[in-house]
Write a protein that holds these residues in place. Sequence first.
Motif, PDB file in Angstrom:
ATOM      1  N   UNK A 104       0.796  -0.867   0.143  1.00 54.94           N
ATOM      2  CA  UNK A 104       0.217   0.212  -0.366  1.00 54.94           C
ATOM      3  C   UNK A 104       1.009   1.542  -0.356  1.00 54.94           C
ATOM      4  N   UNK A 105       0.698   2.071  -0.796  1.00 47.94           N
ATOM      5  CA  UNK A 105       1.396   3.863  -0.965  1.00 47.94           C
ATOM      6  C   UNK A 105       0.899   4.683  -0.065  1.00 47.94           C
ATOM      7  N   UNK A 106      -0.491   4.205   0.938  1.00 45.40           N
ATOM      8  CA  UNK A 106      -0.387   5.320   1.815  1.00 45.40           C
ATOM      9  C   UNK A 106      -1.104   4.401   2.687  1.00 45.40           C
ATOM     10  N   UNK A 107      -2.084   4.783   4.119  1.00 44.82           N
ATOM     11  CA  UNK A 107      -3.014   4.157   4.923  1.00 44.82           C
ATOM     12  C   UNK A 107      -4.102   3.350   3.684  1.00 44.82           C
ATOM     13  N   UNK A 108      -4.465   2.959   4.914  1.00 42.51           N
ATOM     14  CA  UNK A 108      -5.999   2.632   3.918  1.00 42.51           C
ATOM     15  C   UNK A 108      -6.709   3.929   5.620  1.00 42.51           C
ATOM     16  N   UNK A 109      -8.049   4.457   4.185  1.00 36.40           N
ATOM     17  CA  UNK A 109      -8.728   5.890   4.309  1.00 36.40           C
ATOM     18  C   UNK A 109      -9.813   5.982   3.597  1.00 36.40           C
ATOM     19  N   UNK A 110     -11.085   6.436   4.151  1.00 31.80           N
ATOM     20  CA  UNK A 110     -12.352   6.555   4.308  1.00 31.80           C
ATOM     21  C   UNK A 110     -12.399   8.757   3.256  1.00 31.80           C
ATOM     22  N   UNK A 111     -12.995   8.566   2.131  1.00 29.08           N
ATOM     23  CA  UNK A 111     -12.584   9.794   0.815  1.00 29.08           C
ATOM     24  C   UNK A 111     -14.443   9.121   1.098  1.00 29.08           C
ATOM     25  N   UNK A 112     -15.032  10.379   1.873  1.00 27.92           N
ATOM     26  CA  UNK A 112     -16.419  10.827   2.171  1.00 27.92           C
ATOM     27  C   UNK A 112     -16.997  11.396   1.372  1.00 27.92           C
ATOM     28  N   UNK A 172     -21.571  15.017  -5.253  1.00 33.30           N
ATOM     29  CA  UNK A 172     -22.616  14.098  -4.826  1.00 33.30           C
ATOM     30  C   UNK A 172     -24.285  15.087  -5.292  1.00 33.30           C
ATOM     31  N   UNK A 173     -25.259  14.841  -5.385  1.00 30.63           N
ATOM     32  CA  UNK A 173     -26.050  15.696  -6.063  1.00 30.63           C
ATOM     33  C   UNK A 173     -27.476  14.959  -5.236  1.00 30.63           C
ATOM     34  N   UNK A 174     -27.310  14.327  -4.413  1.00 30.43           N
ATOM     35  CA  UNK A 174     -27.616  13.268  -3.564  1.00 30.43           C
ATOM     36  C   UNK A 174     -28.156  14.302  -2.161  1.00 30.43           C
ATOM     37  N   UNK A 175     -28.790  14.168  -1.473  1.00 29.67           N
ATOM     38  CA  UNK A 175     -28.646  14.538   0.018  1.00 29.67           C
ATOM     39  C   UNK A 175     -28.296  13.374   0.984  1.00 29.67           C
ATOM     40  N   UNK A 176     -27.665  12.387   0.606  1.00 28.98           N
ATOM     41  CA  UNK A 176     -27.023  11.295   1.228  1.00 28.98           C
ATOM     42  C   UNK A 176     -25.752  11.171   1.208  1.00 28.98           C
ATOM     43  N   UNK A 177     -24.868  11.133   1.975  1.00 30.13           N
ATOM     44  CA  UNK A 177     -23.227  11.145   2.199  1.00 30.13           C
ATOM     45  C   UNK A 177     -22.870   9.965   1.303  1.00 30.13           C
ATOM     46  N   UNK A 178     -21.383   9.706   0.247  1.00 34.11           N
ATOM     47  CA  UNK A 178     -21.189   8.456   0.015  1.00 34.11           C
ATOM     48  C   UNK A 178     -19.667   8.550   0.297  1.00 34.11           C
ATOM     49  N   UNK A 179     -19.334   7.076   0.294  1.00 32.31           N
ATOM     50  CA  UNK A 179     -18.462   6.669   0.809  1.00 32.31           C
ATOM     51  C   UNK A 179     -17.496   5.533  -0.262  1.00 32.31           C
ATOM     52  N   UNK A 180     -15.937   6.086   0.082  1.00 37.55           N
ATOM     53  CA  UNK A 180     -14.910   4.811  -0.653  1.00 37.55           C
ATOM     54  C   UNK A 180     -13.920   4.826   0.281  1.00 37.55           C
ATOM     55  N   UNK A 181     -13.037   3.476   0.310  1.00 43.71           N
ATOM     56  CA  UNK A 181     -11.969   3.740   0.442  1.00 43.71           C
ATOM     57  C   UNK A 181     -11.096   3.293   0.009  1.00 43.71           C
ATOM     58  N   UNK A 182      -9.664   4.033  -0.321  1.00 44.12           N
ATOM     59  CA  UNK A 182      -9.194   4.083  -0.997  1.00 44.12           C
ATOM     60  C   UNK A 182      -7.934   3.646  -0.722  1.00 44.12           C
ATOM     61  N   UNK A 183      -6.972   2.689  -1.563  1.00 46.23           N
ATOM     62  CA  UNK A 183      -5.752   2.253  -1.797  1.00 46.23           C
ATOM     63  C   UNK A 183      -4.907   2.116  -2.819  1.00 46.23           C
ATOM     64  N   UNK A 184      -4.003   2.723  -2.891  1.00 43.82           N
ATOM     65  CA  UNK A 184      -2.917   2.927  -3.695  1.00 43.82           C
ATOM     66  C   UNK A 184      -2.223   1.882  -3.695  1.00 43.82           C
ATOM     67  N   UNK A 185      -1.647   1.287  -4.186  1.00 45.00           N
ATOM     68  CA  UNK A 185      -1.243  -0.347  -4.618  1.00 45.00           C
ATOM     69  C   UNK A 185      -0.288  -0.216  -5.277  1.00 45.00           C
ATOM     70  N   UNK A 186       0.902  -0.117  -5.141  1.00 47.01           N
ATOM     71  CA  UNK A 186       2.343  -0.976  -6.065  1.00 47.01           C
ATOM     72  C   UNK A 186       3.288  -1.424  -5.993  1.00 47.01           C
ATOM     73  N   UNK A 187       3.876  -2.158  -6.372  1.00 49.48           N
ATOM     74  CA  UNK A 187       5.102  -2.810  -6.528  1.00 49.48           C
ATOM     75  C   UNK A 187       6.202  -3.272  -5.007  1.00 49.48           C
ATOM     76  N   UNK A 188       6.362  -3.993  -5.022  1.00 49.74           N
ATOM     77  CA  UNK A 188       8.265  -3.347  -3.778  1.00 49.74           C
ATOM     78  C   UNK A 188       9.033  -2.649  -4.476  1.00 49.74           C
TER      79      UNK A 188
END
Length: 392
Positions: free
Chosen positions: A185-193, A319-335
């Motif tokens: 993982x190129x960075x820690x897992x994190x939520x994008x809301x 986001x054109x709705x009245x509710x949040x949307x969420x993703x968990x983002x992960x950049x993944x790279x070779x060693x």
Amino acid sequence: MPLTQKFEERVVRVEKPSAHFTLLRNEKGDFLGVSEGKTAVFDHADDKAIWKEEGDTYCHVVSGLTLDVSAANDEHLALNGKSLGEDGSESSVPGRFQPGHGPAHLPSEYLEQIRENGWVCLPSILSPHAIEELQRVSCTGKWDPEELDRSLPTLTQSVEVSRAATEPVSLWVMREYMQCREIRLAHRPGFAVVAPDDGERQVGGWHSDYPYLWGIARNSSDGNRIVPHNALNLVLGVQRNLCVTEFKSENGATCFKLGSHTLGQGPPPEWGSGNAHREEGSRQARGLPYTGSEADVVEAPAGSYVIYDARTWHRAGVNRTNKKRAAMLQSVVPMYIMPFMETSRPYKEFLASPLASQLTEREHIELESLLVSRIDGPQGRFAITMDEELSR
């Protein structure tokens, strides 16, 4: 500021599967499978480890071999009346195997898709329980009125964060696509809301992700990173984005220029780069980044992984709705690619939490390999971490 710009992106819809295959794990977390007509356990989940539940039996999807479930204990399996041990072979000491939520299609089919198109969706690859737990942590779904506390380490919020990061089918697909067993993982897992749009908040511009960073780098006059050509066409990274909530065009699903990973260049300036659109007041001055018909929006059910080549142009949606949307983002790279951020410290924090005891041995191995950059040499194994004083 009202929304006056048209949203004309092409919508690519991935439907929720009507059924899923099963993964059978032993107590260590390894996967029961079939190779050359024999049952065994494996440390990865490719086609060898895919089963279909049929009443009181499990049928191996590729070979057709069928296992019976013991009437005395539904964690014990038998082949032709003979019990299977912990290593998957015939044994007088029955092993324990837990069935779990698997993919909707064979892993090889997902690999074929990403090799052909530069992206693939693994629809609803996480179980309903995992989806609900991640929505709770990200304060979305039925927890939408609550606010995410970003001061708390993501990995220590729920064991389902680590389990999502170590999801085995997506790991196998990424390793095969990048042609590298050791990935990080190129960075820690994190939520994008993405909150409902108010007409004024900034919207991220077009870019590609680490390690390419076209559109968000500052080492050339136009903000585009120049990536050296390599004759081997090495893939320097992929993005693995988890749809914590359902992704739809109207709720801010990620926008892409699908196929752009083959172009060898970043998005055009007129589309609105990440550099330009992260500046204060950029929306009032420039409006939204490109939302025309040459762009694509991938819609997918909650619990889906969208994996794409890091060269692909993309941006967050509106986001054109009245509710949040969420993703968990992960950049993944070779060693052999330097991670974008320190990840060993979050791993150490996780180990100190009570959640660590809830992972299997296999999940621990995978999580460590993803979060701790290390090198194996003549003098042993060394972790490569950051020194805070030197960083300052």
